[in-house]
Design a protein around this motif. Structure first.
Motif, short mmCIF file in Angstrom:
data_model
loop_
_atom_site.label_atom_id
_atom_site.label_comp_id
_atom_site.label_asym_id
_atom_site.label_seq_id
_atom_site.Cartn_x
_atom_site.Cartn_y
_atom_site.Cartn_z
N ALA A 200 0.83 -1.21 0.00
CA ALA A 200 0.00 0.00 0.00
C ALA A 200 0.86 1.26 0.00
O ALA A 200 0.55 2.24 -0.67
N GLN A 201 1.96 1.22 0.75
CA GLN A 201 2.86 2.38 0.81
C GLN A 201 3.59 2.59 -0.51
O GLN A 201 3.65 3.71 -1.01
N LYS A 202 4.19 1.52 -1.03
CA LYS A 202 5.05 1.65 -2.20
C LYS A 202 4.28 1.79 -3.51
O LYS A 202 4.71 2.51 -4.42
N GLN A 203 3.15 1.14 -3.62
CA GLN A 203 2.43 1.14 -4.89
C GLN A 203 1.24 2.09 -4.93
O GLN A 203 0.76 2.45 -6.02
N HIS A 204 0.77 2.51 -3.74
CA HIS A 204 -0.42 3.37 -3.72
C HIS A 204 -0.24 4.63 -2.88
O HIS A 204 -1.20 5.38 -2.70
#
Length: 339
Positions: A200-204
């Motif tokens: 969630a952090q890296k991709q969104h």
């Protein structure tokens, strides 16, 4: 189960096997059970658990029994499969296991798992969210896979912030639907664990509102159906596999680069997300009877019972495998000498 009663049970079962299976009984008499006919199904409630750890570390190789895999989105559906006889051993959050036991499931805790770093259990919000504290969640919609470890941690976080659990606002969504709901603005926050947090952090672009390990962090659990724990052949396989699981976790701790590359490939997640989850985790196995662990699990049972979410309260000390302490301790000592 008391050790004398357990010993008698083992004797009776082993004797029965000797009389009915001949060669298998002879093998037991020699102290080397034939496990070639045993299949152990390993349950995994996330993208970075036992399945991937045993493969990446090589500990799944050369077992005297057959291993099969059963992967799930979270602990609750895994425990239901275990309860139905489809899973023989698993590791993951304590809450789902304790919930199942409160509902009548016969499960034995073989060992505890403690996170030595911050871990990835967290309350996530969108990057543009105005929410800054747990108290800001009042009246907001939150996605959460219910009766996971993070359910307990989030409930405690709400308590600390003076907020009540609102069943109309705290939605029971799996990890995929919860992330989608956060990204699409259908909920204001998403409560989850790694590697989902890292993804969630890296991709969104999600950000952490609160790391939940800082709120409460009871040990996770390695567990098995009690029927398997008390079956001589299955138990022998579980003892061997427990040692392999402990070694696999040690390999993960000591090889973050290789582990990140392996889990990215095995779980089909981005390498940067895999690297982030690896950088903030270092898990150690402890005996299930460790006082701090039992006390923490007991407080959790009482918390849910008093809140009306558990139908009964029970003594955690009655469902831990005291005799597996020796396995955990001896394997940890061997690892300490080699590291």
């Amino acid at each position: 189960m008391a050790s004398n009663a357990f010993s008698k049970t083992i004797f009776k079962l082993a004797s029965g096997l000797f009389l009915t299976l001949g060669l298998a009984g002879a093998s037991w008499a020699q102290g080397a059970p034939d496990l070639s006919g045993v299949t152990v199904t390993v349950g995994t409630p996330n993208k970075t658990g036992l399945h991937r750890q045993l493969l990446a570390s090589g500990e799944a190789n050369g077992t005297p029994y057959k291993i099969e895999w059963a992967d799930f989105d979270s602990t609750p559906p895994l425990v239901e499969a275990l309860r139905a006889g489809h899973v023989d051993i698993a590791a993951g959050g304590d809450t789902g296991v304790l919930t199942a036991i409160a509902n009548g499931a016969k499960i034995t805790i073989l060992a505890g798992l403690v996170e030595r770093k911050e871990g990835g259990s967290a309350i996530l919000v969108r990057a543009d969210s105005p929410l800054k504290t747990v108290a800001d969640l009042k009246g907001k919609k939150v996605a959460l896979p219910h009766f996971t470890k993070q359910h307990y941690q989030f409930a405690k976080a709400l308590d600390d912030a003076g907020l009540a659990w609102d069943k109309n606002l705290i939605l029971n969504l799996n990890t995929t639907d919860g992330l989608s709901a956060l990204v699409n603005g259908q909920v204001d926050a998403f409560v989850v664990w790694d590697p989902n947090t890292a993804i969630a952090q890296k991709q969104h672009g999600a950000v952490i509102l609160q790391n939940l390990a800082k709120v409460v962090d009871t040990p996770s659990v390695l567990y098995a159906p009690t029927s398997g724990y008390t079956d001589p052949l299955k138990r022998a396989a579980l003892e061997d596999l427990t040692r392999r699981i402990i070694r696999a976790q040690a390999w993960v701790n000591n090889h973050p680069k290789e582990w990140s590359e392996q889990v990215a490939k095995l779980s089909q997640i981005s390498l940067d997300a895999a690297e982030l989850q690896a950088s903030r985790s270092s898990v150690a196995f402890i005996p299930a009877t460790t006082g701090e662990a039992v006390a923490g699990w007991q407080k959790e049972v009482s918390f849910f019972y008093k809140g009306g979410q558990f139908r009964k309260e029970f003594d955690v000390k009655d469902i831990v495998a005291k005799d597996f302490d020796v396995i955990v301790d001896s394997e940890n000592k061997k690892l300490a000498k080699t590291n």
